[in-house]
Design a protein around this motif. Structure first.
Motif: not given
Ligand code: MN
Length: 517
Positions: A36-65
């Motif tokens: 909503r704020l209008g940022v161009d790029v979201i660094e959602a996390g560090f996917a390889a750092s933990s299973p939790g981070d992986f899942e949250s990067v995935k979810a954010i990737g799938e939900q951002c339009e």
């Protein structure tokens, strides 16, 4: 007008700071507001750092339009594969890979020769490029690297396919003049520099994160990495709201614009404070409580004649709704809902009902309810139904001749439990008793009480720092009785610890092992 890309790393660098870890659901809520704020790029996390981070990067990737979602990855095949795996179903995505380039980092951290670093960086970029066109490379600790080596390394990664070259001041060491010179030099000397976008990532260790980023922009950088409220490792990152408002307010000087909807800045800042429990200092630029308050008499006189005398931007432009409206006992649910919305909070019906109940309770003991009171009610009054601990009843007795005693009734996992205990004072007695009931091993690292508004009927706001096994959280509570506020803050902190334990692995230890830019 030419644009500067805003790359937000609140969810990655910001989250790495102790006390800022967030659950996957909280990160997703923040990502939606970042869109909503209008940022161009979201660094959602560090996917390889933990299973939790992986899942949250995935979810954010799938939900951002709108925004492009990226994952940070070390310059290794397995890290990049993990990032790709998390993001491959996203609408717009990319890979941000990094490798240290300073003599200090190469020798002591990586234990690699410069030639090996060159090779590893090229291999990583080429590998990422097989899956996406959008590959960003960062030479970690760039500002303490040999410029000749940086030119060589960056030329190689451009040849390998990197489209964004990010220059991180990883340890917050550089100055605006040096940053300006460095970016100019790299733009001149890196092979095919005109085919890529230069970016900066500045830390605030010397309080120059924003100034360094703007100097880079003057030298031709067209992407800035930053965080909401300037959160991040150590002293934090360059603050998004300060950068965006500097570019906007001084557009005649910079001649650049961003895609940010500045009216979403204040709600964004509030949401992050609400989620992490960590507030910003009152004198924080743009979003601090005093940022638009003109209290000195002479200023007020000038302000009344023409706001521009002392105001370079309006509170409305960053999404703060100015109003003298004060709520009281007779204010209804609608008035409360409107005011809460204009303060930047988004509540569902259940939460609004809870806040309304608390509001009525407060209005009974306090004549006028100010915006600050409402903020406290929303921040502290909304009880998450998933919370493990709920305070039901607290009474304390203390004084000059009594032994301070607390009686606590608390619901733990939905079951009411009762206990009494002692302490050095009423707060100590209450907190000791709660801690015994919860049976949690933890340590209180800080305890701060402040009055939210003036007057002896003011609400006291308590924030407590709690540490458990290296995990740090901040709990907050507000009440007209400061002992109750203290108990609420402590219980809030215990619930935060509980929520963190189940959902995310703390980033701080990850940082020590894996690094980052
Ligand atoms: Mn960083």
């Amino acid at each position: 007008m030419e644009k500067v890309r805003i790359f937000d790393t609140t969810l990655r660098d910001g989250e790495q700071a102790p006390g800022f870890s967030m659950s996957a659901g909280e990160k997703l809520a923040l990502a939606k507001q970042l869109e909503r704020l209008g940022v161009d790029v979201i660094e959602a996390g560090f996917a390889a750092s933990s299973p939790g981070d992986f899942e949250s990067v995935k979810a954010i990737g799938e939900q951002c339009e709108q925004a492009t979602v990226v994952s940070l990855c070390r310059a290794s095949i397995s890290d990049i594969d993990r990032g790709v795996e998390a993001l491959k179903d996203a609408e717009n995505w990319g890979i941000h890979t990094f490798l240290a380039s300073s003599p200090l980092h190469m020798k002591f951290k990586l234990q690699m020769e410069p030639e090996e670093v060159l090779k590893a960086a090229v291999t990583a970029v080429e590998h990422a490029k097989r899956f996406t066109d959008n590959v960003e490379f960062s030479p970690e600790d760039a500002t303490r690297s040999e410029p000749e080596f940086l030119v060589k390394l960056l030329s190689e990664v451009v040849r390998a396919g990197a489209v964004t070259l990010n220059i991180p001041d990883t340890v917050g060491y550089t100055t605006p003049d040096e940053m300006y010179e460095l970016i100019l030099r790299l733009r001149n000397e890196v092979h095919n520099a005109d085919q890529v976008v230069f970016s900066v990532h500045c830390h605030d260790d010397l309080g120059m994160g924003v100034a360094n980023s703007l100097a880079a922009v003057r030298a031709g950088a067209r992407q800035i990495e930053c965080t909401v409220n300037g959160i991040g490792e150590r002293a934090g990152n360059a603050s998004l709201e300060e950068l965006v408002m500097a570019l906007k307010t001084r557009q005649s000087f910079y001649g650049l614009e961003t895609n940010i909807d500045t009216a979403q800045i204040y709600p964004m800042s509030k949401l992050l404070q609400q989620i992490t429990g960590v507030g910003v200092q009152p004198n924080k630029a743009i979003v601090g409580a005093n940022a638009f308050a003109h209290e000195a008499g002479i200023h007020q006189h000038g302000m009344l004649k023409n706001a521009l005398t002392y105001e370079i931007m309006t509170p409305q432009s960053v999404g703060i709704k100015s109003s003298n409206l004060v709520l009281g006992k007779h204010s209804g649910r609608h008035a409360l809902a409107d005011r809460i919305k204009s303060l930047g909070f988004t509540l569902n019906d259940v939460e609004l009902n809870q806040v309304f109940k608390e509001f009525k309770r407060l209005a009974d003991v306090k004549k006028q309810i100010f915006d600050e009171d409402l903020e406290a009610l929303v921040t502290h009054g909304v009880q998450n139904h998933k919370d493990r601990y709920h305070l039901e009843h607290l009474s304390v007795s203390s004084g000059t001749t009594t032994i301070p005693t607390a009686t606590v009734v608390m619901k733990i996992d939905g079951k009411p439990q009762k206990r009494a205990g002692f302490g050095d004072g009423p707060v100590d007695a209450a907190l000791n008793t709660i801690k015994e009931m919860a049976g949690v091993e933890c340590r209180l690292t800080s305890y701060i009480v402040k009055a939210i508004t003036g007057g002896t009927d003011a609400q006291g706001e308590v924030s407590v720092g709690i540490e458990q096994n290296g995990q740090q959280v901040t709990g907050r509570g507000a009440h007209t009785d400061i002992v109750v506020a203290s108990a609420m803050a402590f219980i809030n902190g215990l619930n935060r610890l509980e929520a963190r334990a189940g959902s995310v692995s703390p980033m701080a230890p990850v940082r020590a092992v894996m690094g980052g830019v």
